[in-house]
Design a protein around this motif. Structure first.
Motif, PDB file in Angstrom:
ATOM      1  N   PRO A   1      71.822  31.462  44.704  1.00  4.29           N
ATOM      2  CA  PRO A   1      71.362  32.261  45.858  1.00  4.29           C
ATOM      3  C   PRO A   1      71.516  31.537  47.191  1.00  4.29           C
ATOM      4  O   PRO A   1      71.922  32.147  48.191  1.00  4.29           O
ATOM      5  CB  PRO A   1      69.883  32.533  45.523  1.00  4.29           C
TER       6      PRO A   1
ATOM      7  N   TYR B   1      67.479  31.726  51.077  1.00  5.36           N
ATOM      8  CA  TYR B   1      67.435  32.025  49.644  1.00  5.36           C
ATOM      9  C   TYR B   1      67.418  30.750  48.809  1.00  5.36           C
ATOM     10  O   TYR B   1      67.892  30.724  47.680  1.00  5.36           O
ATOM     11  CB  TYR B   1      68.617  32.904  49.258  1.00  5.36           C
TER      12      TYR B   1
ATOM     13  N   LEU C   1      62.559  31.385  47.869  1.00  3.57           N
ATOM     14  CA  LEU C   1      62.383  32.456  46.884  1.00  3.57           C
ATOM     15  C   LEU C   1      61.030  32.383  46.191  1.00  3.57           C
ATOM     16  O   LEU C   1      60.502  33.406  45.739  1.00  3.57           O
ATOM     17  CB  LEU C   1      63.499  32.393  45.835  1.00  3.57           C
TER      18      LEU C   1
ATOM     19  N   SER D   1      64.111  40.397  42.608  1.00  2.00           N
ATOM     20  CA  SER D   1      65.449  40.877  42.275  1.00  2.00           C
ATOM     21  C   SER D   1      66.180  41.386  43.521  1.00  2.00           C
ATOM     22  O   SER D   1      67.399  41.217  43.645  1.00  2.00           O
ATOM     23  CB  SER D   1      65.362  41.985  41.230  1.00  2.00           C
TER      24      SER D   1
ATOM     25  N   ARG E   1      65.766  40.257  46.578  1.00  2.09           N
ATOM     26  CA  ARG E   1      66.194  39.085  47.365  1.00  2.09           C
ATOM     27  C   ARG E   1      67.413  38.432  46.726  1.00  2.09           C
ATOM     28  O   ARG E   1      68.269  37.891  47.432  1.00  2.09           O
ATOM     29  CB  ARG E   1      65.032  38.101  47.486  1.00  2.09           C
ATOM     30  N   TYR E   2      67.492  38.488  45.399  1.00  2.00           N
ATOM     31  CA  TYR E   2      68.700  37.991  44.740  1.00  2.00           C
ATOM     32  C   TYR E   2      69.906  38.842  45.129  1.00  2.00           C
ATOM     33  O   TYR E   2      70.995  38.319  45.392  1.00  2.00           O
ATOM     34  CB  TYR E   2      68.508  37.992  43.217  1.00  2.00           C
ATOM     35  N   ARG E   3      69.735  40.135  45.148  1.00  2.00           N
ATOM     36  CA  ARG E   3      70.823  41.025  45.563  1.00  2.00           C
ATOM     37  C   ARG E   3      71.265  40.711  46.993  1.00  2.00           C
ATOM     38  O   ARG E   3      72.446  40.685  47.306  1.00  2.00           O
ATOM     39  CB  ARG E   3      70.396  42.484  45.446  1.00  2.00           C
TER      40      ARG E   3
ATOM     41  N   SER F   1      71.042  37.860  48.520  1.00  2.00           N
ATOM     42  CA  SER F   1      71.751  36.575  48.573  1.00  2.00           C
ATOM     43  C   SER F   1      73.202  36.718  48.152  1.00  2.00           C
ATOM     44  O   SER F   1      74.091  36.078  48.727  1.00  2.00           O
ATOM     45  CB  SER F   1      71.031  35.544  47.698  1.00  2.00           C
ATOM     46  N   TYR F   2      73.457  37.576  47.153  1.00  2.00           N
ATOM     47  CA  TYR F   2      74.821  37.723  46.657  1.00  2.00           C
ATOM     48  C   TYR F   2      75.665  38.669  47.508  1.00  2.00           C
ATOM     49  O   TYR F   2      76.896  38.643  47.408  1.00  2.00           O
ATOM     50  CB  TYR F   2      74.797  38.199  45.202  1.00  2.00           C
TER      51      TYR F   2
ATOM     52  N   ILE G   1      76.147  36.927  38.221  1.00  2.00           N
ATOM     53  CA  ILE G   1      74.796  37.470  38.280  1.00  2.00           C
ATOM     54  C   ILE G   1      74.678  38.644  37.341  1.00  2.00           C
ATOM     55  O   ILE G   1      75.641  39.352  37.075  1.00  2.00           O
ATOM     56  CB  ILE G   1      74.418  37.879  39.725  1.00  2.00           C
TER      57      ILE G   1
ATOM     58  N   VAL H   1      65.000  36.455  36.639  1.00  2.00           N
ATOM     59  CA  VAL H   1      65.213  37.354  37.754  1.00  2.00           C
ATOM     60  C   VAL H   1      63.941  38.113  38.107  1.00  2.00           C
ATOM     61  O   VAL H   1      63.709  38.473  39.245  1.00  2.00           O
ATOM     62  CB  VAL H   1      66.361  38.338  37.433  1.00  2.00           C
TER      63      VAL H   1
END
Length: 935
Positions: free
Chosen positions: A559, A567, A572, A581, A583-585, A587-588, A609, A909
């Motif tokens: 991330p 991130y 996080l 989840s 915030r993961y999206r 980051s990517y 991911i 996640v």
């Protein structure tokens, strides 16, 4: 092999083959001689099955006495009556004497016992590759018939004849007081083995000759007075000799293992004392008010009643735990790694195979042996079985260290030494031993005080829980596999290219971000020393060796790599109004959206991911973007073509490895913490493959399809990189609205561990040249070198096609090699450094190379303190004005002037569980231990 043959082998023979393999491996490590190891194997196996022979002899004696007692009456009946009348009278006579003619088979028990062990020994020794062309004494090749005598141009095998002579001598002593019928059976068996083994490898005949010598000695001892004392004296002398050997002569082995062998030898010497103490302790435990009120016979009956259900339930629990629950849990943790492997589509054949193997280990053989035991032996078995069952549960679920992830080859990414001086490990071992002792005492107390129903109830509840856990995991496996099948239909790569680059400045600028998973920055100096020509290929690049990743694994490190400082694991872990989840999206998708909004054509390849459970190196997450963004996902797309072009390259069968060794992972899980690494055996799982001198024939470093898949992509980079001209043939601008291209390319070659063929480090089978550098025997170094060499060819392609100067290239990794100090390949090198909490700094030492636009300066190093969270700012620098996170509006940050917080922990996640004790802080120079601290 037919289905019935497979069932027979897996259920009956396979457990014995595994036993023979482990014993042989131990014997070889003890004496360092293949032929002498056969002697150790024969002694150990013959001793272990000796009780079965005694049981068989007991039944044979009963049968002989019964036949002798019934023979006169049977003879009279046969002399007087004929036909149906004879049959009816004989049947009545047998019933009156509680006998049936089928009981005559009891005379063949000793032969029946030998058959499965013979097949197992034949299977193992005949396929033991290290014996091929191995000489011993007068035998030129242990892997072939001896052929010691040559007459008239024909070779005669002497060993089988010698073996038969010893067998006959043993039989003559054993059958001295027996009838002609028994002698015929004994000598007939000897003749049968002569025929079966005459053209067998010399090693197998030597092994069976040792067995016959053992049998001869046994028969001689049985004719002597006080045979048990003689056996104990001989065994004590042998144990003392072994102890002296391992302690003072076999000094190349680990001290802890040598002390363990000496301790076992001491137990042999002290056996009479220990046996007496055990009997007294058991007698004390058995004293309860109820038992004291019963007569000895009543007490025996009362204590014997629960033996069978306790023993059977314990065996069933071990079967479910090792054959279903543990392997189903492992497969459910990464369904894709066990899917589409070899000839198997789904992972369920692996699960069915390990369940059948476990049935052989924990149901077939234990129940067969139990059925042959005397009442006293059954009592002892019923006391021991639940202790093992409950201990297995405790070892599996309560006492487990973090060994990193498990590769498809069943190799841990972060193995540990069997014994370490880390305080946490000492506490773990001590707690595990204390728990096992407590289990033994409690179970023995309960059973000897006639509370067997409590043990039965506890076993039943545990068994039901294990079945439910196995069922849940199997449902998960099935569900995820169905998703994989749906996804696999969409795996084909659209078009023929995965990277598209604008040809010149007028067509726009290109930014390519390579993430080489687990590539180790520590190798870079050695790679450049071995291949100095790479410095020229890397001209224009700046190498940042003073770079740290913020976590030791992909899930927590990527991330920040793709999203920046907003991130990081620290960020996080802080409370936010957004789900983790989401915030993961962010980051990517942060960089792709940023470049897409700036007018760049964006291509994303193999983003690591997964939407639901955890990071997955191959399954993409359904993401949304603002602009022209193409997502590619490919793993097997290029492997087939590469193998067609290289037909001489063979692939190691992961399918066969999993079929053979998956059960050993279950044994690993149920074993005590202090034995787990012995069973793991540096990734070879106590298999004889470790005896191979050629590293390419061992498990670690073998060439798998996964290695070829990831290698082929890098090898084909020049072919799958498209160059679009800025100006068309009519002079008009092409893609005039495009600011350029932005590409993220993730490759897992450096995550694999495979030996490759030096000096070009290409896949080969077998590998004959490992190179001559300090890491020639490190498969992880091989794949790192291969990645650099393949990328250098791609750089040449970019230069030849005019897209070098207008392309910015960032090469990084998500983390370093991630191995512990004791198992590090960097031993005695400057980069070997322990950081707080006992880990090694190499786990947090990723690659970071940057080539900027128009840069053709010589390859340089910059020792500025960097983190992977600087990558987004490096990618956007100078081409996107005032670059900000599209989701938060926060400007991208470059540099961490106050140092960085990194985590040694993990999470998922849906929950990011990072404890306060898992944080470290580092600043300025990561190579200075003083700059690492616990906040």
């Amino acid at each position: 092999m037919t289905a019935i043959g497979t069932l027979f082998y897996t259920l009956i023979i396979y457990p014995l083959v595994q036993l023979i393999e482990v014993v042989y491996l131990f014997a070889y490590r003890l004496c360092d001689n293949f032929a002498l190891a056969l002697l150790g194997l024969s002694l150990a196996v013959s001793t272990m099955i000796l009780p079965l022979y005694f049981i068989a002899e007991k039944w044979q004696d009963i049968e002989r006495e019964t036949q002798k007692r019934l023979a006169p009456k049977i003879a009279k009946i046969k002399a007087v009556f004929k036909g149906d009348e004879q049959y009816l009278i004989l049947s009545t006579f047998y019933k009156e004497n509680h006998y049936h003619p089928v009981y005559a088979l009891r005379n063949t028990f000793s032969l029946l016992i030998q058959i499965p062990f013979f097949i197992s020994a034949y299977t193992f020794i005949s396929h033991l590759d290290v014996l091929q062309n191995t000489s011993f004494a007068m035998f030129r090749n242990l892997g072939a018939p001896d052929g010691l005598l040559v007459l008239g141009g024909h070779s005669i095998n002497i060993l089988p004849i010698l073996m038969t002579a010893i067998n006959c001598a043993s039989g003559a002593i054993y059958s001295r007081n027996l009838g002609a019928k028994d002698r015929v059976q004994i000598y007939g068996t000897a003749a049968l083995f002569l025929v079966l083994l005459y053209n067998s490898p010399a090693a197998l005949v030597i092994y069976w000759t040792y067995n016959n010598i053992y049998s001869l000695c046994k028969n001689l001892l049985q004719k002597m007075r006080h045979p048990r004392r003689i056996v104990w004296a001989l065994a004590s002398l042998a144990a003392l000799a072994v102890a002296v050997w391992v302690l003072f002569f076999r000094i190349d082995g680990a001290l802890v293992k040598r002390l363990a062998v000496a301790a076992v030898c001491a137990l042999v010497v002290l056996f009479p004392v220990l046996h007496t103490l055990a009997r007294k302790a058991l007698a004390v435990l058995s004293q309860s008010d109820r038992v004291n009120r019963l007569s000895r016979r009543e007490s025996a009956v009362a204590l014997a009643r629960p033996d069978r259900p306790v023993f059977v339930l314990s065996c069933v629990l071990l079967f479910v735990l090792c054959g279903l629950t543990v392997p189903a849990s492992l497969i459910a943790s990464s369904v894709e790694e066990f899917s589409f492997v070899g000839d198997f589509t789904t992972p369920f054949p692996f699960l069915g195979n390990v369940a059948l193997q476990a049935a052989g280990f924990f149901l077939f053989w234990p129940l067969c042996i139990y059925a042959l035991m005397s009442p006293k032996a059954k009592r002892i078995a019923a006391l021991a079985a639940p202790v093992f069952a409950f201990a297995a549960l405790v070892n599996t679920f309560l006492f487990y260290r973090d060994y990193g992830w498990l590769t498809p080859l069943l190799v841990f990414s972060n193995p540990r030494e069997a014994f370490t001086l880390v305080p946490g490990d000492r506490i773990l071992f001590a707690g595990n031993i204390a728990a096992l002792l407590a289990i033994a005492v409690i179970v023995l107390l309960v059973l000897t005080r006639n509370k067997a129903n409590l043990v039965v109830a506890t076993l039943t509840v545990a068994l039901m829980a294990l079945c439910c856990a196995a069922l849940v995991n199997m449902v998960t496996v099935n569900s995820q596999f169905r998703q994989l099948v749906t996804k696999k239909t969409d795996d084909a790569l659209p078009g023929g290219s995965v990277i598209t680059l604008a040809q010149d400045e007028e067509g726009g600028r290109n930014v390519v971000l390579f993430m080489l998973d687990r590539a180790a920055s520590d190798y870079v100096p050695y790679i450049l020393e071995e291949k100095p020509e790479l410095r020229e290929a890397l001209a224009g690049f700046t190498y940042y060796p003073n770079t740290v990743s913020l976590a030791p694994g992909t899930f927590l490190s990527t991330p920040s790599l793709f999203g920046g400082y907003e991130y990081t694991p620290r960020a996080l872990s802080e409370k936010s109004g957004l789900p983790l989840s989401e915030r993961y999206r962010q980051s990517y998708t942060m960089l792709p959206n940023l470049f897409a909004q700036a007018g760049f054509d964006v291509i994303l390849n193999n983003l690591p991911i997964n939407e639901t459970r955890r990071l997955d190196m191959r399954r993409p997450l359904s993401l949304t973007f603002d602009g022209d963004v193409t997502m590619n996902h490919f793993t097997e797309v290029y492997a087939g073509q590469w193998l067609k072009e290289h037909p001489d390259v063979g692939i190691y069968s992961v399918q066969e490895l999993l079929l053979d060794r998956l059960i050993r992972f279950s044994f690993f899980k149920i074993s005590p913490a202090f034995l787990k690494m012995f069973i793991y055996d540096n990734g070879e799982w106590l298999t004889a493959v470790i005896l191979n001198d050629d590293l390419a024939q061992r498990t670690q470093g073998v060439l798998t399809m996964t290695t070829v898949e990831t290698y082929a992509i890098l090898d084909f980079l020049p072919r799958i990189t498209a160059v679009k001209p800025a100006v068309q043939t009519d002079g008009s601008r092409k893609n005039a609205d495009s600011a350029g291209t932005f590409t993220i390319f993730v490759n897992d070659l450096t995550h694999e561990e495979a030996f490759l063929q030096a000096p070009d480090y290409t896949p080969a089978s077998p590998v004959t040249n490992y190179g001559s550098g300090p890491f020639a025997r490190s498969p992880h170094y091989h794949v790192n070198m291969a990645a650099f060499l393949r990328l250098s060819r791609w750089f040449d392609h970019l230069k030849a096609n005019g897209v070098w100067d207008n392309t910015r290239i960032i090469i990084t990794s998500d983390h370093g090699i991630g191995q512990t100090y004791a198992n590090s390949p960097f031993e005695n090198t400057p980069v070997q450094m322990l950081i707080p909490k006992g880990g090694e700094m190499s786990a947090f030492h990723p690659l970071l190379f940057v080539k900027d636009f128009g840069s053709r300066a010589p390859f340089t190093e910059d020792h500025t303190f960097m983190t992977l969270a600087d990558v987004p700012a490096l990618a956007a620098e100078g081409i996107i004005d005032d670059a900000k996170n599209p989701f938060t509006g926060v400007a991208l940050q470059k540099g961490a002037p106050n140092g960085a917080f990194i985590t040694t922990g993990g999470g998922s996640v849906t929950t990011l569980d990072l404890q306060s004790g898992e944080w470290l802080h580092v600043h300025d120079d990561i190579f200075d231990p003083a700059n690492w601290s616990e906040p």
